[in-house]
Design a protein around this motif. Sequence first.
Motif, PDB file in Angstrom:
ATOM      1  N   ALA A   1      17.095   0.887   1.576  1.00  0.00           N
ATOM      2  CA  ALA A   1      17.398  -0.684   2.027  1.00  0.00           C
ATOM      3  C   ALA A   1      15.753  -1.550   2.261  1.00  0.00           C
ATOM      4  O   ALA A   1      15.753  -2.550   2.182  1.00  0.00           O
ATOM      5  CB  ALA A   1      17.735  -0.818   3.483  1.00  0.00           C
ATOM      6  N   SER A   2      14.940  -0.503   2.336  1.00  0.00           N
ATOM      7  CA  SER A   2      13.465  -1.123   2.200  1.00  0.00           C
ATOM      8  C   SER A   2      13.283  -1.779   0.787  1.00  0.00           C
ATOM      9  O   SER A   2      12.127  -2.438   0.786  1.00  0.00           O
ATOM     10  CB  SER A   2      12.288  -0.313   2.669  1.00  0.00           C
ATOM     11  OG  SER A   2      12.026   0.649   1.687  1.00  0.00           O
ATOM     12  N   ASN A   3      13.926  -1.439  -0.003  1.00  0.00           N
ATOM     13  CA  ASN A   3      13.583  -1.732  -1.413  1.00  0.00           C
ATOM     14  C   ASN A   3      12.202  -1.626  -1.816  1.00  0.00           C
ATOM     15  O   ASN A   3      11.446  -2.687  -2.158  1.00  0.00           O
ATOM     16  CB  ASN A   3      14.016  -3.306  -1.714  1.00  0.00           C
ATOM     17  CG  ASN A   3      14.137  -3.704  -3.062  1.00  0.00           C
ATOM     18  OD1 ASN A   3      14.121  -2.771  -4.165  1.00  0.00           O
ATOM     19  ND2 ASN A   3      13.886  -4.893  -3.504  1.00  0.00           N
ATOM     20  N   GLU A   4      11.650  -0.224  -1.825  1.00  0.00           N
ATOM     21  CA  GLU A   4      10.286  -0.108  -2.175  1.00  0.00           C
ATOM     22  C   GLU A   4       9.326  -0.619  -1.008  1.00  0.00           C
ATOM     23  O   GLU A   4       8.183  -1.448  -1.582  1.00  0.00           O
ATOM     24  CB  GLU A   4       9.891  -0.315  -3.547  1.00  0.00           C
ATOM     25  CG  GLU A   4      10.610   0.686  -4.399  1.00  0.00           C
ATOM     26  CD  GLU A   4      10.719   0.285  -6.041  1.00  0.00           C
ATOM     27  OE1 GLU A   4       9.833  -0.699  -6.174  1.00  0.00           O
ATOM     28  OE2 GLU A   4      11.251   0.715  -6.679  1.00  0.00           O
ATOM     29  N   PHE A   5       9.445  -0.849   0.082  1.00  0.00           N
ATOM     30  CA  PHE A   5       8.798  -1.559   1.042  1.00  0.00           C
ATOM     31  C   PHE A   5       8.796  -2.956   0.933  1.00  0.00           C
ATOM     32  O   PHE A   5       7.589  -3.516   1.377  1.00  0.00           O
ATOM     33  CB  PHE A   5       7.543  -0.821   1.561  1.00  0.00           C
ATOM     34  CG  PHE A   5       7.626   0.441   1.928  1.00  0.00           C
ATOM     35  CD1 PHE A   5       7.873   0.633   3.440  1.00  0.00           C
ATOM     36  CD2 PHE A   5       7.611   1.510   1.206  1.00  0.00           C
ATOM     37  CE1 PHE A   5       8.047   2.229   3.808  1.00  0.00           C
ATOM     38  CE2 PHE A   5       7.660   3.025   1.799  1.00  0.00           C
ATOM     39  CZ  PHE A   5       8.048   2.902   2.938  1.00  0.00           C
ATOM     40  N   SER A   6       9.496  -3.541   0.246  1.00  0.00           N
ATOM     41  CA  SER A   6       9.339  -5.190  -0.111  1.00  0.00           C
ATOM     42  C   SER A   6      10.112  -5.895   0.928  1.00  0.00           C
ATOM     43  O   SER A   6       9.989  -7.327   1.082  1.00  0.00           O
ATOM     44  CB  SER A   6       9.836  -5.235  -1.627  1.00  0.00           C
ATOM     45  OG  SER A   6      11.040  -5.040  -1.742  1.00  0.00           O
ATOM     46  N   ARG A   7      10.951  -5.162   1.963  1.00  0.00           N
ATOM     47  CA  ARG A   7      11.667  -6.072   2.631  1.00  0.00           C
ATOM     48  C   ARG A   7      11.219  -5.397   4.237  1.00  0.00           C
ATOM     49  O   ARG A   7      11.330  -4.385   4.405  1.00  0.00           O
ATOM     50  CB  ARG A   7      13.247  -5.853   2.501  1.00  0.00           C
ATOM     51  CG  ARG A   7      13.808  -6.144   1.344  1.00  0.00           C
ATOM     52  CD  ARG A   7      15.280  -5.894   1.092  1.00  0.00           C
ATOM     53  NE  ARG A   7      15.953  -6.541   1.860  1.00  0.00           N
ATOM     54  CZ  ARG A   7      17.201  -6.051   2.712  1.00  0.00           C
ATOM     55  NH1 ARG A   7      17.530  -4.809   2.205  1.00  0.00           N
ATOM     56  NH2 ARG A   7      17.739  -6.536   3.426  1.00  0.00           N
ATOM     57  N   LEU A   8      10.707  -6.625   4.951  1.00  0.00           N
ATOM     58  CA  LEU A   8      10.112  -5.987   6.164  1.00  0.00           C
ATOM     59  C   LEU A   8      10.735  -5.175   7.297  1.00  0.00           C
ATOM     60  O   LEU A   8      10.393  -4.314   7.597  1.00  0.00           O
ATOM     61  CB  LEU A   8       9.405  -7.519   6.768  1.00  0.00           C
ATOM     62  CG  LEU A   8       8.834  -7.297   8.086  1.00  0.00           C
ATOM     63  CD1 LEU A   8       7.449  -6.535   7.878  1.00  0.00           C
ATOM     64  CD2 LEU A   8       8.577  -8.842   8.661  1.00  0.00           C
ATOM     65  N   PHE A   9      12.165  -5.796   7.715  1.00  0.00           N
ATOM     66  CA  PHE A   9      12.743  -5.026   8.528  1.00  0.00           C
ATOM     67  C   PHE A   9      13.231  -3.595   8.226  1.00  0.00           C
ATOM     68  O   PHE A   9      12.800  -2.849   9.096  1.00  0.00           O
ATOM     69  CB  PHE A   9      14.183  -5.921   8.865  1.00  0.00           C
ATOM     70  CG  PHE A   9      14.886  -5.308  10.177  1.00  0.00           C
ATOM     71  CD1 PHE A   9      14.221  -5.428  11.465  1.00  0.00           C
ATOM     72  CD2 PHE A   9      15.977  -4.915  10.002  1.00  0.00           C
ATOM     73  CE1 PHE A   9      14.703  -4.704  12.617  1.00  0.00           C
ATOM     74  CE2 PHE A   9      16.505  -4.383  11.067  1.00  0.00           C
ATOM     75  CZ  PHE A   9      16.108  -4.314  12.463  1.00  0.00           C
ATOM     76  N   PRO A  10      13.678  -3.363   7.148  1.00  0.00           N
ATOM     77  CA  PRO A  10      13.982  -1.873   6.769  1.00  0.00           C
ATOM     78  C   PRO A  10      12.657  -1.199   6.688  1.00  0.00           C
ATOM     79  O   PRO A  10      12.668  -0.044   7.110  1.00  0.00           O
ATOM     80  CB  PRO A  10      14.780  -2.032   5.500  1.00  0.00           C
ATOM     81  CG  PRO A  10      15.301  -3.439   5.338  1.00  0.00           C
ATOM     82  CD  PRO A  10      14.236  -4.364   6.049  1.00  0.00           C
TER      83      PRO A  10
END
Length: 110
Positions: A23-32
């Motif tokens: 869910a973090s999409n390679e750490f590109s989405r903050l909350f995940p």
Amino acid sequence: MKSWLYLAVAITCEVVATSSLKASNEFSRLFPSIIVVVGYIGAFYFLSLVLRTIPVGIAYAIWAGLGIVAVAVISWLLYGQKLDLPAVTGISLILAGVIVLNLFSKSAAH
């Protein structure tokens, strides 16, 4: 008994963190991404508490085994990961190993 509770918390933190990696999409989405980082910090902190009384090899085997099973099930439920017969068989053998370790090994501190 407290060590086993800490181990359960460590496993839960690790499973939540690992499951959030996608869910973090390679750490590109903050909350995940925050969930991943906080989860791994919590997992290692609680694992360090466990190691006061449970041998590292036993604690890690239980942590890794149950974590693998839980992440596979969560990936199947949340992300639609397909689990074929060899995957289910392998996961079942890992779970069986954790059970044997806890029920029959004198290495595990109970």
